[in-house]
Design a protein around this motif. Sequence first.
Motif, PDB file in Angstrom:
ATOM      1  N   ASN A   1      42.138  46.916  25.176  1.00 15.07           N
ATOM      2  CA  ASN A   1      42.862  46.389  24.645  1.00 15.07           C
ATOM      3  C   ASN A   1      43.259  45.294  25.055  1.00 15.07           C
ATOM      4  N   SER A   2      42.191  43.986  25.707  1.00 16.03           N
ATOM      5  CA  SER A   2      42.268  42.799  25.392  1.00 16.03           C
ATOM      6  C   SER A   2      42.041  42.655  26.789  1.00 16.03           C
ATOM      7  N   GLY A   3      41.397  43.456  27.336  1.00 21.88           N
ATOM      8  CA  GLY A   3      41.232  43.003  29.272  1.00 21.88           C
ATOM      9  C   GLY A   3      39.528  42.996  29.616  1.00 21.88           C
ATOM     10  N   SER A   4      39.343  42.453  31.165  1.00 20.64           N
ATOM     11  CA  SER A   4      38.122  41.741  30.955  1.00 20.64           C
ATOM     12  C   SER A   4      38.854  42.376  32.437  1.00 20.64           C
ATOM     13  N   ILE A   5      37.366  43.359  33.124  1.00 19.35           N
ATOM     14  CA  ILE A   5      37.524  43.610  34.493  1.00 19.35           C
ATOM     15  C   ILE A   5      36.699  42.344  35.157  1.00 19.35           C
ATOM     16  N   ILE A   6      36.923  41.437  35.811  1.00 17.13           N
ATOM     17  CA  ILE A   6      36.572  40.075  37.131  1.00 17.13           C
ATOM     18  C   ILE A   6      35.729  40.787  38.115  1.00 17.13           C
ATOM     19  N   SER A   7      35.782  42.096  38.418  1.00 16.22           N
ATOM     20  CA  SER A   7      35.798  42.787  39.999  1.00 16.22           C
ATOM     21  C   SER A   7      36.713  43.647  40.444  1.00 16.22           C
ATOM     22  N   PHE A   8      35.422  44.021  41.181  1.00 24.73           N
ATOM     23  CA  PHE A   8      36.567  45.217  41.698  1.00 24.73           C
ATOM     24  C   PHE A   8      35.498  45.705  43.252  1.00 24.73           C
ATOM     25  N   ASN A   9      36.405  46.908  44.007  1.00 24.42           N
ATOM     26  CA  ASN A   9      36.029  47.142  45.281  1.00 24.42           C
ATOM     27  C   ASN A   9      36.369  48.707  45.264  1.00 24.42           C
ATOM     28  N   ARG A  10      35.566  49.741  45.745  1.00 22.43           N
ATOM     29  CA  ARG A  10      35.822  50.994  45.878  1.00 22.43           C
ATOM     30  C   ARG A  10      36.267  51.369  46.947  1.00 22.43           C
ATOM     31  N   PHE A  11      36.999  51.855  47.750  1.00 27.48           N
ATOM     32  CA  PHE A  11      37.435  52.666  48.715  1.00 27.48           C
ATOM     33  C   PHE A  11      37.229  54.005  49.199  1.00 27.48           C
ATOM     34  N   SER A  12      36.019  54.667  49.515  1.00 25.67           N
ATOM     35  CA  SER A  12      35.640  55.534  49.615  1.00 25.67           C
ATOM     36  C   SER A  12      36.001  56.379  48.788  1.00 25.67           C
ATOM     37  N   ASP A  13      36.347  57.729  47.612  1.00 27.34           N
ATOM     38  CA  ASP A  13      37.018  58.368  46.990  1.00 27.34           C
ATOM     39  C   ASP A  13      38.095  58.464  47.060  1.00 27.34           C
ATOM     40  N   MET A  14      38.479  57.406  47.407  1.00 25.97           N
ATOM     41  CA  MET A  14      40.512  57.516  47.371  1.00 25.97           C
ATOM     42  C   MET A  14      40.762  56.660  46.124  1.00 25.97           C
ATOM     43  N   ALA A  15      41.009  55.335  46.254  1.00 26.55           N
ATOM     44  CA  ALA A  15      41.072  53.844  46.123  1.00 26.55           C
ATOM     45  C   ALA A  15      39.895  53.040  45.379  1.00 26.55           C
ATOM     46  N   LEU A  16      40.811  52.671  44.380  1.00 31.29           N
ATOM     47  CA  LEU A  16      39.353  51.264  43.833  1.00 31.29           C
ATOM     48  C   LEU A  16      40.477  49.722  43.119  1.00 31.29           C
TER      49      LEU A  16
ATOM     50  N   LEU B   1      41.256  46.550  41.068  1.00 31.47           N
ATOM     51  CA  LEU B   1      40.169  45.585  40.373  1.00 31.47           C
ATOM     52  C   LEU B   1      40.598  44.268  40.245  1.00 31.47           C
ATOM     53  N   MET B   2      40.455  43.511  39.693  1.00 31.13           N
ATOM     54  CA  MET B   2      40.598  42.354  39.262  1.00 31.13           C
ATOM     55  C   MET B   2      40.189  42.309  37.595  1.00 31.13           C
ATOM     56  N   LEU B   3      41.192  42.205  36.923  1.00 27.72           N
ATOM     57  CA  LEU B   3      41.340  42.024  35.619  1.00 27.72           C
ATOM     58  C   LEU B   3      42.358  40.718  34.624  1.00 27.72           C
ATOM     59  N   GLU B   4      41.079  39.934  34.013  1.00 24.12           N
ATOM     60  CA  GLU B   4      42.209  39.078  33.422  1.00 24.12           C
ATOM     61  C   GLU B   4      42.740  39.539  31.529  1.00 24.12           C
ATOM     62  N   VAL B   5      44.157  39.566  31.485  1.00 18.47           N
ATOM     63  CA  VAL B   5      44.718  39.704  30.232  1.00 18.47           C
ATOM     64  C   VAL B   5      45.665  38.466  29.728  1.00 18.47           C
ATOM     65  N   GLU B   6      45.262  38.458  28.180  1.00 17.51           N
ATOM     66  CA  GLU B   6      45.837  37.493  27.270  1.00 17.51           C
ATOM     67  C   GLU B   6      46.899  37.681  27.639  1.00 17.51           C
ATOM     68  N   ALA B   7      47.996  36.901  28.125  1.00 17.04           N
ATOM     69  CA  ALA B   7      49.667  37.102  28.295  1.00 17.04           C
ATOM     70  C   ALA B   7      50.088  38.210  27.243  1.00 17.04           C
TER      71      ALA B   7
ATOM     72  N   LEU C   1      48.002  29.171  37.300  1.00 16.82           N
ATOM     73  CA  LEU C   1      47.900  30.977  37.092  1.00 16.82           C
ATOM     74  C   LEU C   1      48.544  32.244  37.377  1.00 16.82           C
ATOM     75  N   LYS C   2      48.730  32.603  36.269  1.00 17.47           N
ATOM     76  CA  LYS C   2      50.093  34.060  36.641  1.00 17.47           C
ATOM     77  C   LYS C   2      49.335  35.263  36.916  1.00 17.47           C
ATOM     78  N   LYS C   3      49.943  35.987  38.179  1.00 22.55           N
ATOM     79  CA  LYS C   3      49.250  36.676  38.902  1.00 22.55           C
ATOM     80  C   LYS C   3      50.401  37.821  38.447  1.00 22.55           C
ATOM     81  N   GLN C   4      49.814  39.391  38.816  1.00 24.61           N
ATOM     82  CA  GLN C   4      50.468  40.495  38.556  1.00 24.61           C
ATOM     83  C   GLN C   4      49.434  41.618  39.587  1.00 24.61           C
ATOM     84  N   TYR C   5      50.497  42.232  40.476  1.00 29.00           N
ATOM     85  CA  TYR C   5      50.602  43.325  41.330  1.00 29.00           C
ATOM     86  C   TYR C   5      50.960  44.425  40.329  1.00 29.00           C
TER      87      TYR C   5
END
Length: 108
Positions: free
Chosen positions: A29-44, A46-52, A2-6
């Motif tokens: 643009n060929s991406g899929s949102i797998i999951s998300f977490n909101r942190f108040s209104d300050m941050a979000l 996302l975990m995405l999957e994108v074709e290499a 599994l290839k990962k980027q941050y």
Amino acid sequence: MLKKQYWEGVTNKGRTEAINEIKDIISNNSGSIISFNRFSDMALSLMLEVEANKVNILFDILNKYMTVTGLSNESGNTNSMQDITVFFYITFGKSTGDLSIEIPQVPG
């Protein structure tokens, strides 16, 4: 393997507007949102999957909308159909830190 980027992004747009725009950019643009977490209104986060072979394109388009860092040098240089998982942390510059979400009471 599994290839990962941050990635990290910062925007000064309004939170609701930015979330909708970012969601549209990713899905168009060929991406899929797998999951998300909101942190108040300050941050979000996302975990995405994108074709290499589409990672660089998605990064460039997001970077035109907001400031994004973290693209790996080895990404997008492959014709592989393997997906890359991107962990994308977004900070909203106009946040106040006091967002509260009303949860309606359900009778029962």
